[in-house]
Design a protein around this motif. Sequence first.
Motif, PDB file in Angstrom:
ATOM      1  N   GLY A 162       0.780  -1.221   0.000  1.00 18.85           N
ATOM      2  CA  GLY A 162       0.000   0.000   0.000  1.00 18.85           C
ATOM      3  C   GLY A 162       0.814   1.274   0.000  1.00 18.85           C
ATOM      4  N   VAL A 163       2.145   1.184   0.118  1.00 19.83           N
ATOM      5  CA  VAL A 163       3.014   2.358   0.148  1.00 19.83           C
ATOM      6  C   VAL A 163       3.577   2.600  -1.253  1.00 19.83           C
ATOM      7  CG1 VAL A 163       5.149   3.338   1.092  1.00 19.83           C
ATOM      8  CG2 VAL A 163       3.608   2.024   2.567  1.00 19.83           C
ATOM      9  N   GLY A 164       3.650   3.850  -1.650  1.00 19.77           N
ATOM     10  CA  GLY A 164       4.268   4.210  -2.919  1.00 19.77           C
ATOM     11  C   GLY A 164       3.413   3.958  -4.143  1.00 19.77           C
ATOM     12  N   LEU A 165       2.118   3.738  -3.969  1.00 16.64           N
ATOM     13  CA  LEU A 165       1.260   3.422  -5.110  1.00 16.64           C
ATOM     14  C   LEU A 165       1.176   4.585  -6.090  1.00 16.64           C
ATOM     15  CD1 LEU A 165      -1.659   1.492  -3.348  1.00 16.64           C
ATOM     16  CD2 LEU A 165       0.397   0.573  -4.458  1.00 16.64           C
ATOM     17  N   GLU A 166       1.309   5.828  -5.595  1.00 15.96           N
ATOM     18  CA  GLU A 166       1.243   6.987  -6.480  1.00 15.96           C
ATOM     19  C   GLU A 166       2.567   7.270  -7.188  1.00 15.96           C
ATOM     20  OE1 GLU A 166      -0.153  10.175  -4.078  1.00 15.96           O
ATOM     21  OE2 GLU A 166      -2.240   9.503  -4.128  1.00 15.96           O
ATOM     22  N   TYR A 167       3.598   6.545  -6.803  1.00 15.82           N
ATOM     23  CA  TYR A 167       4.890   6.707  -7.475  1.00 15.82           C
ATOM     24  C   TYR A 167       4.908   5.775  -8.691  1.00 15.82           C
ATOM     25  CZ  TYR A 167       9.923   7.361  -8.093  1.00 15.82           C
ATOM     26  OH  TYR A 167      11.165   7.682  -8.593  1.00 15.82           O
ATOM     27  N   THR A 168       4.230   6.186  -9.707  1.00 15.63           N
ATOM     28  CA  THR A 168       4.055   5.376 -10.913  1.00 15.63           C
ATOM     29  C   THR A 168       5.305   5.465 -11.780  1.00 15.63           C
ATOM     30  OG1 THR A 168       3.141   7.215 -12.154  1.00 15.63           O
ATOM     31  CG2 THR A 168       1.581   5.845 -10.877  1.00 15.63           C
ATOM     32  N   PRO A 169       5.464   4.556 -12.749  1.00 15.36           N
ATOM     33  CA  PRO A 169       6.586   4.680 -13.682  1.00 15.36           C
ATOM     34  C   PRO A 169       6.618   6.024 -14.398  1.00 15.36           C
ATOM     35  CG  PRO A 169       5.627   2.496 -13.848  1.00 15.36           C
ATOM     36  CD  PRO A 169       4.724   3.286 -12.940  1.00 15.36           C
ATOM     37  N   ALA A 170       5.443   6.611 -14.670  1.00 12.82           N
ATOM     38  CA  ALA A 170       5.404   7.920 -15.332  1.00 12.82           C
ATOM     39  C   ALA A 170       5.974   9.013 -14.437  1.00 12.82           C
ATOM     40  CB  ALA A 170       3.965   8.253 -15.732  1.00 12.82           C
ATOM     41  N   VAL A 171       5.639   8.980 -13.139  1.00 14.49           N
ATOM     42  CA  VAL A 171       6.197   9.963 -12.202  1.00 14.49           C
ATOM     43  C   VAL A 171       7.709   9.779 -12.098  1.00 14.49           C
ATOM     44  CG1 VAL A 171       6.272  10.649  -9.773  1.00 14.49           C
ATOM     45  CG2 VAL A 171       4.076  10.245 -10.891  1.00 14.49           C
ATOM     46  N   MET A 172       8.148   8.524 -11.971  1.00 14.51           N
ATOM     47  CA  MET A 172       9.586   8.251 -11.903  1.00 14.51           C
ATOM     48  C   MET A 172      10.293   8.788 -13.143  1.00 14.51           C
ATOM     49  SD  MET A 172      11.555   4.581 -11.896  1.00 14.51           S
ATOM     50  CE  MET A 172      10.943   4.301 -13.570  1.00 14.51           C
ATOM     51  N   ARG A 173       9.690   8.581 -14.292  1.00 17.00           N
ATOM     52  CA  ARG A 173      10.302   9.037 -15.535  1.00 17.00           C
ATOM     53  C   ARG A 173      10.425  10.553 -15.557  1.00 17.00           C
ATOM     54  NH1 ARG A 173      13.406   7.548 -19.997  1.00 17.00           N
ATOM     55  NH2 ARG A 173      13.410   9.459 -21.234  1.00 17.00           N
ATOM     56  N   GLN A 174       9.424  11.262 -15.040  1.00 15.94           N
ATOM     57  CA  GLN A 174       9.490  12.716 -14.979  1.00 15.94           C
ATOM     58  C   GLN A 174      10.613  13.185 -14.058  1.00 15.94           C
ATOM     59  OE1 GLN A 174       5.474  13.232 -13.768  1.00 15.94           O
ATOM     60  NE2 GLN A 174       4.653  13.319 -15.842  1.00 15.94           N
ATOM     61  N   HIS A 175      10.756  12.534 -12.907  1.00 16.04           N
ATOM     62  CA  HIS A 175      11.888  12.837 -12.025  1.00 16.04           C
ATOM     63  C   HIS A 175      13.208  12.603 -12.755  1.00 16.04           C
ATOM     64  CE1 HIS A 175       9.546  12.095  -7.992  1.00 16.04           C
ATOM     65  NE2 HIS A 175       8.940  12.945  -8.786  1.00 16.04           N
ATOM     66  N   PHE A 176      13.292  11.480 -13.438  1.00 13.99           N
ATOM     67  CA  PHE A 176      14.526  11.097 -14.124  1.00 13.99           C
ATOM     68  C   PHE A 176      14.896  12.124 -15.188  1.00 13.99           C
ATOM     69  CE2 PHE A 176      16.910   8.625 -17.339  1.00 13.99           C
ATOM     70  CZ  PHE A 176      17.894   8.054 -16.542  1.00 13.99           C
ATOM     71  N   GLU A 177      13.905  12.640 -15.922  1.00  9.95           N
ATOM     72  CA  GLU A 177      14.184  13.628 -16.954  1.00  9.95           C
ATOM     73  C   GLU A 177      14.769  14.907 -16.358  1.00  9.95           C
ATOM     74  OE1 GLU A 177      10.535  14.191 -19.059  1.00  9.95           O
ATOM     75  OE2 GLU A 177      10.790  12.377 -20.289  1.00  9.95           O
ATOM     76  N   LEU A 178      14.177  15.392 -15.264  1.00  7.41           N
ATOM     77  CA  LEU A 178      14.712  16.610 -14.664  1.00  7.41           C
ATOM     78  C   LEU A 178      16.092  16.372 -14.053  1.00  7.41           C
ATOM     79  CD1 LEU A 178      11.750  18.552 -13.036  1.00  7.41           C
ATOM     80  CD2 LEU A 178      12.770  18.780 -15.296  1.00  7.41           C
ATOM     81  N   CYS A 179      16.312  15.193 -13.483  1.00  3.10           N
ATOM     82  CA  CYS A 179      17.654  14.874 -12.974  1.00  3.10           C
ATOM     83  C   CYS A 179      18.666  14.816 -14.109  1.00  3.10           C
ATOM     84  CB  CYS A 179      17.624  13.542 -12.227  1.00  3.10           C
ATOM     85  SG  CYS A 179      16.957  13.639 -10.560  1.00  3.10           S
TER      86      CYS A 179
END
Length: 459
Positions: free
Chosen positions: A381-398
Amino acid sequence: MCASPTCRKFAPWLLCALWTASSGLAVGECSKGDEGHCAIAGGEAEESTLFIGDVGFEELSQALGRRPTSWKNKHIAPILASIGEGDYGEVARLRLVFRDEGRSAAAPASAAGAGAAPPQSAWVVKRVVPKSEEDVGSDERNLTEHWRFLEGFAVEAAAYESLAAPLGAAGLAMPKLLLATEPRPLGRPFTIIMEDLTERFPRGASGQVRRVHPKEREASLRWIAGFHAAFWENARAEERGLWRRGSFWIFDKLAQLEMREVPDGYSIPYLSADEVRRLRAAGPAIDARLAGRPAGTRHLDDAPAPRHRTLVHGDAKPENILCSPPDGTEVNCAGLDFGWVGEGYGTYDLIYMLWDVLATNQVEQLLQEYHEMLMARLPAGVGLEYTPAVMRQHFELCTLDFMRWMVGFRKLGREHFWAMPWAITVLREVLDKLDVGALLDSEDRCKASGGGNSIGFMR
């Protein structure tokens, strides 16, 4: 009197006198060479060891729970040599010999507050010798960099102490701290002694640069996913004595000073002058998003608690990940060098870990594997909103943030910028999403990076 040039430089006769007075044991002369040996019983000494003098023989013996009869040390590398520095001390391997070498006993907790030392005789010593005030000079950039380095060494010692229990509970290997002296002012050395993991994890030992085996890449991702999961939305970085924001390339005062030194019209083979100009202009807005500040929020203290935050290693290059040999059924890893640990998005570590991957589809596959590993590590139940799309957006800005740092990091007048084709593509696509090719002011760019479908993930 000591024959070694290194020993002469640091007045070993004084250390020898201190050892003799404190331990009641005779110490003999030093021998030349990078690797020395000093027997401290019966006047059989061959070389004094500077960092044992820094720590104190009695304190070392108390931390070990046993008194060594001799020791050998071998130079590994200068500290910070990989970024053009080399005047901050050295890393060495320490081999302690005991009178009853075959007997092993668990040592009690050290006086420095670390956990019980493992029953072993092999250790790694980081002896930090801060530059003198004269060597640092009065230049604002040099002073800022110097004090940042010193704080990083203090953070590293705190990390070995505060992270050992949670990482151990998660089954993640890191060196156990034996002893650390207090960081000291300009020019005065301090020492960190930690477990030597190279027998268990020989790949990458002694700072060797290697071609990363696919099994090592997978194991490194598994280790970093476990690290992020262990502190997911529970970083408590400052409480643990770590950086408020982790990663060595954040857009802090040093990075801002470095960027100011980049001349107008500057270009590199990878990026045109216009692309460099746009990347520089985007730096503050990208940093605000990576700090977790929504658009329109000027200061981190004014922002609501950001989601998806954790502790990041902050320097997760392959040289800081030791691995077991890749010829077994499963490769395991251990993390090293925790001087830049603090709160952040986990993709700070991914971008550095994957920077040398050539193919776009391989990067995408490794990101997917990391996300699956992370989700498997988090409680139900933890981290469900951390989707691959959100991760990808973080990765792009990094990706853009890391490239911004490389543009500004022109150590000794040399460019250090390099990037794979996928990273250049990401930079151009994200810059177009931010400014549509136009040079926006900071406020407009900040709003662009905090809203819309493309990078509106920090709300």
